[in-house]
Design an enzyme around this catalytic site. Structure first.
Site, PDB file in Angstrom:
ATOM      1  N   ALA A  36      39.867  37.740  41.311  1.00 34.84           N
ATOM      2  CA  ALA A  36      41.144  37.804  40.849  1.00 34.84           C
ATOM      3  C   ALA A  36      40.761  37.612  39.276  1.00 34.84           C
ATOM      4  O   ALA A  36      40.588  36.325  38.470  1.00 34.84           O
ATOM      5  CB  ALA A  36      42.270  37.317  41.562  1.00 34.84           C
ATOM      6  N   GLY A  37      41.427  37.973  38.671  1.00 32.64           N
ATOM      7  CA  GLY A  37      41.882  37.794  36.885  1.00 32.64           C
ATOM      8  C   GLY A  37      40.894  38.733  36.253  1.00 32.64           C
ATOM      9  O   GLY A  37      41.151  38.460  35.167  1.00 32.64           O
ATOM     10  N   LYS A  85      39.881  37.531  53.770  1.00 30.45           N
ATOM     11  CA  LYS A  85      40.596  37.285  52.780  1.00 30.45           C
ATOM     12  C   LYS A  85      41.698  36.562  53.087  1.00 30.45           C
ATOM     13  O   LYS A  85      42.983  37.261  53.188  1.00 30.45           O
ATOM     14  CB  LYS A  85      40.604  38.382  51.841  1.00 30.45           C
ATOM     15  CG  LYS A  85      40.682  37.574  50.195  1.00 30.45           C
ATOM     16  CD  LYS A  85      40.568  38.637  49.404  1.00 30.45           C
ATOM     17  CE  LYS A  85      41.844  38.316  48.004  1.00 30.45           C
ATOM     18  NZ  LYS A  85      41.775  39.055  46.946  1.00 30.45           N
ATOM     19  N   ASN A  89      38.878  43.700  41.621  1.00 31.42           N
ATOM     20  CA  ASN A  89      39.934  45.216  41.855  1.00 31.42           C
ATOM     21  C   ASN A  89      39.966  45.956  40.487  1.00 31.42           C
ATOM     22  O   ASN A  89      39.719  47.545  40.907  1.00 31.42           O
ATOM     23  CB  ASN A  89      40.587  45.556  43.176  1.00 31.42           C
ATOM     24  CG  ASN A  89      40.987  46.958  43.981  1.00 31.42           C
ATOM     25  OD1 ASN A  89      41.057  46.614  44.476  1.00 31.42           O
ATOM     26  ND2 ASN A  89      40.855  47.538  43.055  1.00 31.42           N
ATOM     27  N   THR A  90      41.007  45.676  39.823  1.00 35.99           N
ATOM     28  CA  THR A  90      41.843  46.501  39.395  1.00 35.99           C
ATOM     29  C   THR A  90      41.156  46.865  38.367  1.00 35.99           C
ATOM     30  O   THR A  90      41.043  47.715  36.864  1.00 35.99           O
ATOM     31  CB  THR A  90      42.890  45.459  38.467  1.00 35.99           C
ATOM     32  OG1 THR A  90      43.813  44.733  40.070  1.00 35.99           O
ATOM     33  CG2 THR A  90      43.823  46.232  38.052  1.00 35.99           C
TER      34      THR A  90
END
Lengths: 65, 257
Positions: free
Chosen positions: B184-185, B96, B206-207
């Site tokens: 992401a995001g 990645k 992830n987050t």
């Protein structure tokens, strides 16, 4: 001689990367290495000379996103 | 089922491994959600720490595909060296590729990204570039040898969702046959469903899972939303229209004064 290992100044006596890893206490740890920003594969560590002022990076698997 | 560099994944859920409350919760989140790819990184190891070995065993035991990243790299040379170290550690050609160009938004550096991607593709890597919805950048990355694109939904860690749906729809429409992952995001499962409904092939986050109050439950929620979005896309959704159209037949309605 003085080199940098992961950003920390170290005094070492070994003169190749494989010996440096051993001297610094990494043993058989699962790590990858770079010297002065260039990747050094496992198989080339013994033939990779280390000189005063070199910057050695030693990394391992970690969490990531 | 979409193939990523020839690999057909059992689910369209790619999940990060950082920021979990504990390794046990990380493992349970993967098992319960059936995420099929785990993103990982490489970081400095202290002598005698053996932290890397323990983490590697945990990931290996999950039985998922591993996608190392070059997170935090701000130059092509840094990203290329990191990718080579990751390939040796994780025994995979997948990478990645992140080349960050802006420290506040963590927006990719498009010029550095293309340079690094070209070098890594020449070196046999299977590059998953973290990119924007920019059509020209996508074109350059494909020219460089990338066979997958990973446009952002929003800046990393923001949880804002798909902030530029028009741009993402355009990207999807321009390259209908290129496997694409929204990376992401994302903050909520509904946003992941939206990405899949738009025709993207997978979602990476992830987050949103790791920092949820209950990461395992949130991972399951994302897995269900991703599956729902994929099913909806394949079910050929209706076209939206501006004016109302009654769904209940008017014929046969009682005439009442």
């Amino acid at each position: 001689m003085k080199i940098s290992i992961n950003g920390v100044a170290k005094d070492v006596t070994s003169t190749n990367l494989a010996a440096i890893l051993h001297e610094a206490g990494y043993g058989d740890a699962r790590v990858a290495t770079a010297v002065n920003g260039q990747f050094v594969p496992v198989g080339q560590r013994e033939s990779c000379p280390i000189e005063a002022g070199d910057q050695v990076e030693i990394v391992a698997p970690r969490q990531g996103g | 089922m979409t193939a990523f560099y020839g690999v057909e994944l059992p689910t369209a859920f790619m999940l990060g491994t950082a920021q979990y409350p504990s390794p046990a919760i990380l493992g349970e989140a993967f098992r319960e959600s059936a995420a099929s790819v785990a993103t990982v990184s490489v970081r400095r190891e202290a002598a005698g720490a053996q932290a890397g070995e323990g983490f590697w065993r945990l990931i290996r035991d999950l039985g998922v595909h591993v996608l190392p990243n070059t997170a935090g790299c701000h130059s092509p040379s840094e990203a290329i060296t990191t990718a080579k170290m990751a390939r040796e550690l994780f025994e995979t050609d997948w990478i990645k590729l992140e080349v960050i160009g802006h420290s506040d938004s963590l927006q990719p550096d498009p010029f550095g990204l293309v340079e690094a991607a070209a070098s890594l593709c020449r070196g046999g890597f299977k590059v998953f570039p973290y990119t924007t919805e920019d059509l020209v950048l996508a074109d350059r990355l494909l020219d460089a040898g990338c066979e997958v694109l990973m446009p952002w939904g929003a800046p990393i860690g923001t949880g804002l969702g798909l902030v530029n749906p028009y741009g993402l729809r355009s990207l999807r429409a321009q390259y209908p046959d290129v496997p694409m992952v929204i990376d992401a995001g994302l903050g909520l499962p509904s946003q992941a469903a939206q990405a899949m409904e738009m025709g993207f092939d997978a979602v990476l986050l992830n987050t949103a899972v790791a920092k949820a109050g209950d990461p395992v439950a949130m991972a399951i929620a994302f897995a269900k939303a991703i599956e729902a979005g994929k099913l909806a896309r394949n079910a050929d959704p209706m076209d939206p229209r501006d004016m109302a159209a009654p769904s209940t037949p008017l014929i046969g309605k009682a005439f009442l004064q």
